[in-house]
Design an enzyme around this catalytic site. Structure first.
Site, PDB file in Angstrom:
ATOM      1  CD  GLU A 103      -9.267 -41.408 -20.315  1.00 12.23           C
ATOM      2  OE1 GLU A 103      -8.059 -41.270 -20.112  1.00 12.23           O
ATOM      3  OE2 GLU A 103      -9.982 -42.198 -19.677  1.00 12.23           O
ATOM      4  CB  CYS A 129     -16.666 -17.779 -20.644  1.00  9.68           C
ATOM      5  SG  CYS A 129     -18.057 -18.495 -21.547  1.00  9.68           S
TER       6      CYS A 129
END
Length: 341
Positions: A103, A129
């Site tokens: 984060e 993906c």
């Protein structure tokens, strides 16, 4: 199957799709030289990356360029090509697998770098993906609902650090043939970035309509490909066999629910390797000449792979062409999306 596997969009168009190629070309022959000690010790052949995977080269970023800087560049190109101003964007979705910390999100740097308004939602959407295709679907739903008007979806990938770590590990005296094969897929990865702008179709009659598609999950196979900062470890055969089954199921599910993708003008697939591409072409009987191939020069660029290929194909697509985007992500998940060019 009953549920939300198939979906349709009613008022969303693709206004632009762009890519940024990383500038440093690294060949598979270069990789063979880096791994020469272990290849010799393990009695493994050179040129496996070219001969088995079909990956001749991939790209790395120049020193000083970060993957999120490249995503910002791709986003700026997409905005310029679409004619949409930054202050019109209501949603930014970053779909990169690459990240340097947990984060804050990668999206916040991209949001700031592009000068997007504080009113623009921004967050990461991570689904291996398949993330970029998922991002388009989510944004299209929000446009159809009227919550936002324009969305920007981006992905920036950097394979170098993971591959450098893999070289060091595989060149250790303790590495085995099984280790090499388990990390073989890591060596096919490449760096690159892509971005797309989508908006309401009724305001952009010259846009490319995003019609909808199908998604399927096979999450019982979530351990077949596991990646992190230290490497990507893959059961290549298991991933191929089960991924192919999932794609085939999704294809038939779509056709049983009103879609007909047997005569498309272009099939833009997630780019992995020779074996994956050939297997999908055979499984659902695609016309090989309508399946563009980019993995030999870019490798597998994660979620940026499919939109980079679509951006390349956009140069030769003409109004009225039917395009099917077909993605698969480790986990396993698959999605297919039709675009009316």
């Amino acid at each position: 199957m009953i549920g939300n596997a198939t979906f349709r969009h009613h008022n969303t168009s693709l206004l632009a799709v762009t890519s940024v190629e990383a500038p440093v070309v690294v060949t598979s022959a270069d990789f063979d030289e880096r791994l020469a000690p272990s290849l010799k010790r393990l009695r493994l052949s050179k040129r496996m990356l070219e001969r088995v995977a079909g990956v001749q080269e991939r790209r790395w970023w120049a020193p000083g360029t970060d993957f999120d800087d490249a995503a910002i560049e791709a986003g700026a190109k997409a905005l310029a090509e679409s004619g949409i101003e930054a202050d019109q964007i209501g949603l930014l979705i970053n779909t990169s697998v690459t990240r340097r910390n947990l984060e804050p999100s990668v999206a916040v740097k991209i949001h700031n770098g592009l000068g997007l308004p504080s009113s623009a939602l921004n967050f990461d959407l991570a689904n291996a993906c398949l993330g970029f295709v998922n991002g388009i679907t989510l944004a299209a739903n929000m446009i159809d609902s009227g919550q936002i008007k324009y969305a920007l979806i981006v992905a920036g990938e950097d394979a170098q650090a993971t591959q450098e770590t893999t070289f060091r590990r595989l060149n250790q005296e303790s590495s085995t043939r099984a280790d090499y094969l388990r990390e073989f897929a890591t060596l096919t990865l490449g760096s690159g970035a892509a971005a797309a702008v989508i908006g309401p179709a009724d305001l952009h009659p010259g846009g490319h309509r995003i019609l909808g598609g199908v998604s399927r999950a096979g999450t019982s196979h979530h351990e077949l490909c596991v990646g992190g900062p230290d490497g990507m470890f893959t059961d290549t055969k298991g991933l191929l066999d089960n991924g192919l089954e999932l794609v085939t199921d999704a294809w038939h599910e779509a056709h049983s629910n009103g879609w007909d993708w047997r005569k498309m003008d272009r099939y833009v697939t997630h780019q992995v390797s020779n074996s994956y591409t050939n297997a999908i072409i055979k499984a659902v009987d695609l016309v090989r000449s309508k399946v563009p191939i980019t993995f030999p020069k870019w490798g597998n660029v994660g979620p940026a792979s499919l939109p980079m290929t679509l951006a390349q194909e956009a140069q030769t697509l003409t109004p009225g062409d039917r395009v099917l985007c077909m993605g698969v992500g480790s986990g396993l998940n698959t999605a297919m999306m039709e675009i009316a060019w």
